[in-house]
Design a protein around this motif. Structure first.
Motif, PDB file in Angstrom:
ATOM      1  N   GLU B  27       0.793  -1.220   0.000  1.00 45.79           N
ATOM      2  CA  GLU B  27       0.000   0.000   0.000  1.00 45.79           C
ATOM      3  C   GLU B  27       0.832   1.279   0.000  1.00 45.79           C
ATOM      4  OE1 GLU B  27       0.806  -1.797   2.507  1.00 45.79           O
ATOM      5  OE2 GLU B  27       1.377  -0.420   4.115  1.00 45.79           O
ATOM      6  N   SER B  28       2.165   1.173  -0.081  1.00 47.69           N
ATOM      7  CA  SER B  28       3.013   2.347   0.133  1.00 47.69           C
ATOM      8  C   SER B  28       2.696   3.505  -0.815  1.00 47.69           C
ATOM      9  CB  SER B  28       4.482   1.953  -0.015  1.00 47.69           C
ATOM     10  OG  SER B  28       4.821   0.966   0.918  1.00 47.69           O
ATOM     11  N   GLY B  30       0.087   3.966  -2.546  1.00 47.45           N
ATOM     12  CA  GLY B  30      -1.288   4.381  -2.291  1.00 47.45           C
ATOM     13  C   GLY B  30      -1.415   5.293  -1.080  1.00 47.45           C
ATOM     14  N   VAL B  31      -0.631   5.018  -0.051  1.00 51.89           N
ATOM     15  CA  VAL B  31      -0.667   5.870   1.139  1.00 51.89           C
ATOM     16  C   VAL B  31      -0.148   7.273   0.801  1.00 51.89           C
ATOM     17  CG1 VAL B  31       0.470   6.221   3.368  1.00 51.89           C
ATOM     18  CG2 VAL B  31      -0.644   4.038   2.862  1.00 51.89           C
ATOM     19  N   ARG B  33      -0.389   8.693  -2.116  1.00 53.12           N
ATOM     20  CA  ARG B  33      -1.508   9.315  -2.843  1.00 53.12           C
ATOM     21  C   ARG B  33      -2.584   9.798  -1.876  1.00 53.12           C
ATOM     22  NH1 ARG B  33      -0.311   5.263  -6.998  1.00 53.12           N
ATOM     23  NH2 ARG B  33      -1.481   3.698  -5.843  1.00 53.12           N
ATOM     24  N   SER B  34      -2.857   9.004  -0.834  1.00 48.19           N
ATOM     25  CA  SER B  34      -3.865   9.406   0.160  1.00 48.19           C
ATOM     26  C   SER B  34      -3.473  10.685   0.872  1.00 48.19           C
ATOM     27  CB  SER B  34      -4.062   8.293   1.199  1.00 48.19           C
ATOM     28  OG  SER B  34      -4.832   7.241   0.680  1.00 48.19           O
ATOM     29  N   ASP B  38      -5.543  14.080   0.693  1.00 53.21           N
ATOM     30  CA  ASP B  38      -6.113  14.605   1.926  1.00 53.21           C
ATOM     31  C   ASP B  38      -5.700  16.055   2.148  1.00 53.21           C
ATOM     32  OD1 ASP B  38      -7.770  13.783   4.109  1.00 53.21           O
ATOM     33  OD2 ASP B  38      -6.026  14.009   5.411  1.00 53.21           O
ATOM     34  N   GLU B 134       3.942  14.241  11.349  1.00 54.69           N
ATOM     35  CA  GLU B 134       4.531  13.492  12.460  1.00 54.69           C
ATOM     36  C   GLU B 134       4.395  12.014  12.145  1.00 54.69           C
ATOM     37  OE1 GLU B 134       3.604  14.449  16.451  1.00 54.69           O
ATOM     38  OE2 GLU B 134       3.206  16.564  15.975  1.00 54.69           O
ATOM     39  N   ALA B 135       5.400  11.251  12.468  1.00 57.69           N
ATOM     40  CA  ALA B 135       5.404   9.850  12.058  1.00 57.69           C
ATOM     41  C   ALA B 135       5.966   8.982  13.157  1.00 57.69           C
ATOM     42  CB  ALA B 135       6.242   9.683  10.791  1.00 57.69           C
ATOM     43  N   PRO B 136       5.493   7.733  13.224  1.00 54.05           N
ATOM     44  CA  PRO B 136       6.006   6.810  14.246  1.00 54.05           C
ATOM     45  C   PRO B 136       7.424   6.343  13.952  1.00 54.05           C
ATOM     46  CG  PRO B 136       4.249   5.786  12.932  1.00 54.05           C
ATOM     47  CD  PRO B 136       4.367   7.182  12.453  1.00 54.05           C
ATOM     48  N   GLY B 137       7.935   6.610  12.746  1.00 56.48           N
ATOM     49  CA  GLY B 137       9.295   6.221  12.402  1.00 56.48           C
ATOM     50  C   GLY B 137       9.769   7.068  11.246  1.00 56.48           C
ATOM     51  N   THR B 139      11.493   6.281   8.432  1.00 56.71           N
ATOM     52  CA  THR B 139      11.978   5.569   7.251  1.00 56.71           C
ATOM     53  C   THR B 139      11.136   5.769   6.007  1.00 56.71           C
ATOM     54  OG1 THR B 139      10.731   3.598   7.840  1.00 56.71           O
ATOM     55  CG2 THR B 139      12.975   3.763   8.708  1.00 56.71           C
ATOM     56  N   PHE B 140      10.138   6.637   6.036  1.00 64.51           N
ATOM     57  CA  PHE B 140       9.248   6.781   4.874  1.00 64.51           C
ATOM     58  C   PHE B 140       9.110   8.268   4.516  1.00 64.51           C
ATOM     59  CE2 PHE B 140       4.928   4.921   3.161  1.00 64.51           C
ATOM     60  CZ  PHE B 140       5.300   5.273   1.877  1.00 64.51           C
ATOM     61  N   ARG B 143       6.203   9.593   2.317  1.00 63.04           N
ATOM     62  CA  ARG B 143       4.916   9.820   2.975  1.00 63.04           C
ATOM     63  C   ARG B 143       4.959  11.009   3.918  1.00 63.04           C
ATOM     64  NH1 ARG B 143       3.628   5.519   7.541  1.00 63.04           N
ATOM     65  NH2 ARG B 143       5.123   6.900   8.574  1.00 63.04           N
ATOM     66  N   ASP B 144       6.043  11.136   4.684  1.00 64.91           N
ATOM     67  CA  ASP B 144       6.062  12.056   5.824  1.00 64.91           C
ATOM     68  C   ASP B 144       6.671  13.417   5.500  1.00 64.91           C
ATOM     69  OD1 ASP B 144       4.987   9.966   7.332  1.00 64.91           O
ATOM     70  OD2 ASP B 144       6.982   9.181   7.784  1.00 64.91           O
TER      71      ASP B 144
ATOM     72  N   ASP C  47      -6.320   4.193  -5.391  1.00 67.05           N
ATOM     73  CA  ASP C  47      -5.920   2.793  -5.339  1.00 67.05           C
ATOM     74  C   ASP C  47      -4.829   2.628  -4.293  1.00 67.05           C
ATOM     75  OD1 ASP C  47      -7.366   1.451  -7.653  1.00 67.05           O
ATOM     76  OD2 ASP C  47      -6.496   3.180  -8.661  1.00 67.05           O
ATOM     77  N   THR C  72      -8.092   9.394   3.581  1.00 67.94           N
ATOM     78  CA  THR C  72      -9.030  10.500   3.556  1.00 67.94           C
ATOM     79  C   THR C  72     -10.406   9.997   3.998  1.00 67.94           C
ATOM     80  OG1 THR C  72      -7.814  11.570   1.785  1.00 67.94           O
ATOM     81  CG2 THR C  72     -10.128  12.146   1.988  1.00 67.94           C
ATOM     82  N   ASP C 245      10.534   1.214  12.036  1.00 62.58           N
ATOM     83  CA  ASP C 245      10.076   1.510  10.678  1.00 62.58           C
ATOM     84  C   ASP C 245       8.961   2.557  10.657  1.00 62.58           C
ATOM     85  OD1 ASP C 245       7.619   0.257  11.149  1.00 62.58           O
ATOM     86  OD2 ASP C 245       8.218  -1.610  10.195  1.00 62.58           O
TER      87      ASP C 245
END
Lengths: 307, 307, 307
Positions: B27-28, B30-31, B33-34, B38, B134-137, B139-140, B143-144, C47, C72, C245
């Protein structure tokens, strides 16, 4: 306005359905989407799939035909073996009173879908280069010819302005295998294998209706009686059967497993069906299947027109 | 307003072109894109590809460069080896008088695309964490960091508010191989293999123009004369040749088949070209190819600026 | 309006997040997108992925749960093993005061995501066939049931009109493995392997906090001390380690390489962690790992409700 005209949508389209063999491993399909978005920003693009095997026009034509009943009105951009084909021309084909247009190569790819959509009504070869992109090379018609032509259609350019008219009867038909009756047995083949390993045949449930809820399945690896059911979960665990699939055809399936892998089936493999043992009328002996393919052309003429 | 300002678009962007090595199996992408949808609901996302091989910055930079001439004005989000790289900073690079911004890691990925877009005009490192998630880690970053920064740009935040200015000349250049002249032969390499198995070289048709419509192709498996044509269908069936491809470079191709598979070629393999036998000026003997790579840095300075 | 009602959005939704095991090699996911676009043209489809392994409900439920914090507001369409399952019903589950609805099979797929979203508030089984598509076969509920129901929700149809109410406590829970304490060692397993080969465990950094910045990693191929870091680039080149992660769990990783390949790990493999050698409290001898899985049901009740 006449009823005929009333049926015609306002100029332009807002949806493009896109199918190709461009794959997803590089930027090719993305570049085509970019060209569409740049030239027709109002358009919504629906990717059907880009994983049609390279050059596999038949697989592409079947995937497109399976999708046609569910497509939104608009333009269909379909490109399989688009740069090959010994110079087969690019075409745009209007269907359904102008509510849809198919754009792609005249190599048979579009034929079954166009036939399902009611047949070709107007058709042009895409020779007006003022609607194409200039390109450093001629090997990517999907980017340089189809995409800008689709964008032109979406922004209201009429089909007739895109090229020279061509008689739908002169378009290349698709050649699809029909099942053949061989002494009470149906000789068909595997048309499509989905991601789950279900093997769709070119045989429908109405073809086997006289035999009841069981049939005798002849594969190259042997012969067995199997049930005919309307859902995968109605099959016994691990045992193959025939399922009426989502397009209304029969698929060889194994519940929660891959029939293709378990039975060693590939697209194009011969499959024969007969009445289950002891259940045939008169107990007639079952003949050995002979996998002689029979093909039939699918033309792009409007339905109702004379052949 | 001055002509310079008139050229600048209103604040914000409505298109994001997205390329990564995140793949499609989870889902990476896709996340990401989300997050974009958003934070910037008005934006249209165009996926270029997410199948750049993991960590393969060079392949990613070439795919992005091939796409650049076809991208819609807006933001380009590019992430390859984004979480690795020994802490290479994330950057945003403005090009083309503000009509485009590239966001991604400063690891060479963006350099060829930025150069093709006219060079970097303004550039910041993305250190203003108030624009990040804000992120729990950690490494991404796609996304962040990248996605929320791209969304900020799309909703009108100025580049200067996203981080600290950096001199474009301090960005990491890309290092791309140039073909080398070796006694009348061109020593190059395979830069890219597309889904159809066509093998793009770092050699263009203008480089081989003196030799006419044929060339001598030296691969590790042997030497042969091949035609130089402008379409796959102009090749003889089953015989390899050189085709001027869709980006204007020479590709080794086999009509309706995979040159990579048939000739055993992989990205990075050495390839040499010379005049076809007996057709060279003076009939000079052809030397053995020596595959010494030559590389050249692609910097991100604006075009016209002094090196 | 009461504060409670003020919190409820206007009827309908404009975003659909879509996850499935339909794959990308054929038109299936595209046809679902077409149905959504046709019945709810205003909707944006995001997606997430369609590459969940066929029938792999657990992998799908984990991917959906990882995505949930980033989705979202709107409808989530999730379909894994949707046509199988021995007739598990299709359901729609409302969460978060009506700001989100999950639509999919009641086979455990949705449970972790619904729990993360605060628990099920209203739930129906999708038995009102007037909201479904008529279909030539019953094997594609994602196209014929889920998609039209999602479109109905998006255009303002209330959940209660889609089927019969069901108690959230009667929905099938997910069964996920919890790490187990075995004499000072944590016995867990590999939950997910991403595209880069990082192997996510069901063990978080808070579980190993007492051991400092190193731990002893027990795999079936041997035992080694490894660092615990917060970024891949903090690992030594070629040496495995534990990285916090992007979802806040520990992943076994190798910088710029695939830990799964280098260590021979697969989803479900047992992994045990203990204090690094000589660093444990009192130097207690490390026991041999015993990979007894412990599972715990994840129910779909609203958070705060009594079990």
């Amino acid at each position: 306005v006449t009823p005929d005209h009333a049926d015609r949508p306002p100029a332009g389209f807002d949806t493009v359905s896109f199918l190709s063999d461009l794959g997803s491993v590089d930027e090719s399909a993305g570049v085509v989407r970019s060209v569409l978005a740049d030239l027709a920003p109002h358009v919504r693009i629906i990717d059907l799939t880009h994983e049609i095997p390279p050059f596999d026009v038949r697989s592409g034509s079947l995937a497109l035909a399976r999708a046609v009943p569910y497509l939104t009105a608009g333009v269909v951009l379909a490109a399989v073996d688009a740069a090959g084909g010994g110079g087969r021309p690019a075409v745009a084909i209007e269907v359904a009173g102008g509510r849809g247009v198919f754009v792609g190569p005249d190599n048979g790819l579009l034929a079954p879908a166009v036939a399902l959509a009611g047949g070709a009504e107007r058709c042009v070869t895409l020779v007006r280069t003022e609607h194409h992109l200039e390109a450093p090379g001629a090997t990517f018609p999907c980017r340089d010819v189809y995409a800008p032509v689709v964008a032109a259609l979406c922004t209201g350019v009429d089909l007739a302005d895109l090229g020279d008219p061509v008689d739908p009867g002169d378009l290349l038909p698709a050649v699809l295998p029909l099942p053949r009756d061989d002494g009470g047995m149906l000789v068909g083949e595997v048309m499509w294998i989905d991601r789950f390993g279900n093997c769709q045949l070119n045989i429908g449930p109405e073809d086997v209706a006289p035999w009841g809820d069981r049939a005798r399945l002849h594969l190259t690896d042997g012969v067995r009686n199997v049930p005919i059911v309307d859902g995968y979960h109605r099959l016994g665990v691990g045992a193959p059967g025939l399922v009426v699939d989502a397009t209304g055809m029969l698929s060889i399936a194994v519940e929660r497993s891959s029939a293709a892998r378990e039975l060693g089936l590939a697209v194009g493999d011969p499959v024969s069906l007969g009445p289950a043992d002891g259940e045939g009328p008169g107990g007639a002996p079952v003949t050995t299947p002979v996998a002689t393919p029979v093909t039939t052309p699918v033309t792009l003429r409007p339905s109702g027109a004379a052949g």
